[in-house]
Design an enzyme around this catalytic site. Structure first.
Site, PDB file in Angstrom:
ATOM      1  CB  VAL A   1      -0.498  -2.650  11.635  1.00  0.00           C
ATOM      2  CG1 VAL A   1      -0.141  -1.828  13.187  1.00  0.00           C
ATOM      3  CG2 VAL A   1      -1.131  -3.819  12.033  1.00  0.00           C
ATOM      4  CD  GLU A   2      -6.871  -0.320   9.288  1.00  0.00           C
ATOM      5  OE1 GLU A   2      -7.846  -0.519   9.389  1.00  0.00           O
ATOM      6  OE2 GLU A   2      -6.067   0.594   9.555  1.00  0.00           O
TER       7      GLU A   2
ATOM      8  CG  ASN B   1     -13.972  -2.047   3.679  1.00  0.00           C
ATOM      9  OD1 ASN B   1     -13.975  -2.711   2.666  1.00  0.00           O
ATOM     10  ND2 ASN B   1     -12.875  -1.303   3.999  1.00  0.00           N
TER      11      ASN B   1
ATOM     12  CG  MET C   1      -2.039  -1.022   1.134  1.00  0.00           C
ATOM     13  SD  MET C   1      -3.302  -0.525  -0.295  1.00  0.00           S
ATOM     14  CE  MET C   1      -4.030   0.992   0.219  1.00  0.00           C
TER      15      MET C   1
ATOM     16  CD  GLU D   1     -14.631   4.404   1.518  1.00  0.00           C
ATOM     17  OE1 GLU D   1     -15.723   4.133   1.113  1.00  0.00           O
ATOM     18  OE2 GLU D   1     -13.601   4.068   2.030  1.00  0.00           O
TER      19      GLU D   1
ATOM     20  CB  SER E   1      -9.586  -0.417   5.414  1.00  0.00           C
ATOM     21  OG  SER E   1      -9.383  -1.710   6.259  1.00  0.00           O
TER      22      SER E   1
END
Length: 482
Positions: free
Chosen positions: A253-254, A352, A176, A314, A281
């Protein structure tokens, strides 16, 4: 300048019938060589060249009358010969464009009109055009066009007050980060790509080099320009230079705690006017903004993978995001060649939020015994570019699981998942999807470095081991994390 030549007597598709659907630009020299033009001229001598061509026609040096007469004649080939020439194009339309009837009409039209003179061919063309215009696909494409124009108008309204982004940074390398860095640099905005691991930086630069190499290979980019793009991406293990950037995109990292820590570090090192954007996300922007002193300068900027191919971005407005920040990031995304849409802050945002119920429905089908390969085939036959199993593999099993958890928790009890899903079972088995070569499908790397589907999970029954009564709803289990 391009003067029309005897296109009907020697059509371009006779030399390369597959080119009917590729819609690729051709250089002027190739246009003349293909017989689609008599001559070309540079803009600064266009008028002179046009007058010279007209003078040749007046004096008889150019036999334009014979050419015009030939254009009115048939192609001089039989319908059978035309069918043979067009067979590759017909096969390509059936494979690549099965849901676009205009492509099939175009091939049939050329075949039917091969033996007709110009006027009869034009009449048949008008009849075919009317037929294509009445299809459901045409109506859908018109709706897409109208909606795209509305989005572009919205973009212009947001971006009109945007502060130009002269230099940017992305925190977090990898696929990414490398894609974002490439996209920014390729559109003329230099970017720092920062990570804590040298291996991640190497991965990010490798991704950027791969993307640049593809554009050079296809002739869309010269090697000099490619070198300039790569030179505009500055890999770094430190935050050096962050004090001079206009926008920083966080793409790590999420994990809320990790993002809080990194965002605080970045805010402390950047100027008061720098915009901070998260590529999250699924995590909510309002929750991430709690760690910041200047939440008005913070928002979401969610790209989709692969970054260079996916046009949508977005732009997520947090509870305290300023209009100026929205304008700047919308303008930056548009300058990157993307289509930004401004959305409100909610679990999953727009894409999502729509995707998650679809994935849950798919997971329920598999849990109830449906074969995931057949589901993929059905969805792809319906017109989707890939079925849900393949999509999850491309996104990544871990990321897909995280999105389902966060979004389903955010909309509980409507999206409760009351069974152990195929994603959880595959994660437990170490199958992450394309990223490690094993997911619902098995993948092998082809000669160009792309992951290609080669086989499927052998025992579909493996995915039905979950028991609906064995555990509480997944959404309830994870609601504290959302």
């Amino acid at each position: 300048m391009a003067a029309p030549s005897d296109c009907r007597a020697w059509p371009v598709w006779r030399q390369a019938p597959n080119g009917l659907f590729r819609a690729r630009n051709k250089s002027p020299d190739k246009v003349v060589l293909a017989g689609a033009a008599d001559a070309v001229a540079a803009p600064d001598i266009l008028r002179f060249a046009a007058l010279a061509l007209l003078e040749k026609a007046i004096t008889g040096q150019s036999d334009w009358q014979t050419k015009r007469a030939r254009l009115k004649q048939s192609l001089g080939i039989s319908k059978e010969e035309a069918a043979t020439l067009l067979a590759p194009a017909k096969a390509q339309a059936a494979k690549a464009l099965p849901h676009l009837p205009a492509a099939h009409f175009a091939v049939d039209l050329l075949e039917q009109a091969a033996g007709l003179d110009r006027d009869a061919a034009l009449a048949l063309e008008a009849e075919t055009f009317a037929k294509a215009a009445k299809t459901q696909a045409a109506a859908s494409l018109v709706a897409i066009f109208v909606n795209e124009q509305a989005v572009k108008k919205s973009i212009r309204n947001y971006a009109k007050d945007a502060r130009p982004v002269q230099k940017a940074a992305v925190a977090g390398a990898g696929i990414m980060g490398g894609g974002i860095a490439y996209q920014s640099a390729s559109r003329g905005v230099p970017i720092i790509m920062k990570d804590i691991a040298a291996t991640a930086l190497d991965h990010g630069m490798a991704e950027a080099r791969k993307l640049v190499a593809k554009t050079v290979e296809t002739g869309r980019l010269t090697q000099d320009k490619a070198d300039t793009i790569l030179g505009s991406i500055m890999p770094s293990l430190t935050y050096e230079g962050f004090d001079k950037v206009d926008v920083v995109i966080e793409a790590i990292v999420e994990d809320v705690a990790v993002k809080h820590k990194v965002l605080r570090e970045i805010e402390a090192l950047t100027s008061p006017s720098t915009i901070l954007a998260s590529n999250t996300s699924s995590l909510q922007i309002g929750a991430l903004a709690e760690a910041l002193q200047r939440p008005e300068n913070f928002l979401g900027m969610h790209f989709f993978n692969p970054v260079p191919k996916m046009p949508l971005v977005e732009v997520v407005r947090g509870p305290k995001t300023s209009p100026e920040a929205i304008a700047s990031v919308t303008g930056y995304a548009a300058a990157m060649g993307k289509t930004p849409i401004v959305v409100e802050d909610c679990p999953g945002f727009v894409v999502n939020r729509i995707l998650t119920p679809y994935l849950i429905a798919y997971l329920r089908l598999v849990h109830d015994g449906a074969n995931f390969v057949e589901i993929d085939k059905a969805m792809e036959s319906f017109g989707w570019p890939m079925g849900p199993a393949y999509l999850i593999d491309v996104i990544g099993m871990d990321i897909s699981q995280h999105v389902v958890e966060i979004v389903s928790a955010g909309f509980a009890p409507r999206m409760d998942v009351t069974f152990e899903t195929a994603i959880e079972l595959l994660l437990r088995a170490g199958r992450l999807g394309q990223k490690n070569g094993h997911g619902f499908y098995k993948y092998q790397t082809d000669a160009k470095g792309a992951r290609a589907r080669k086989s499927t999970l052998k025992r579909n029954a493996f995915l039905r081991r979950g028991n609906p009564m064995a555990r509480p709803a997944l959404a309830r289990k994870t609601s504290s994390r959302a």
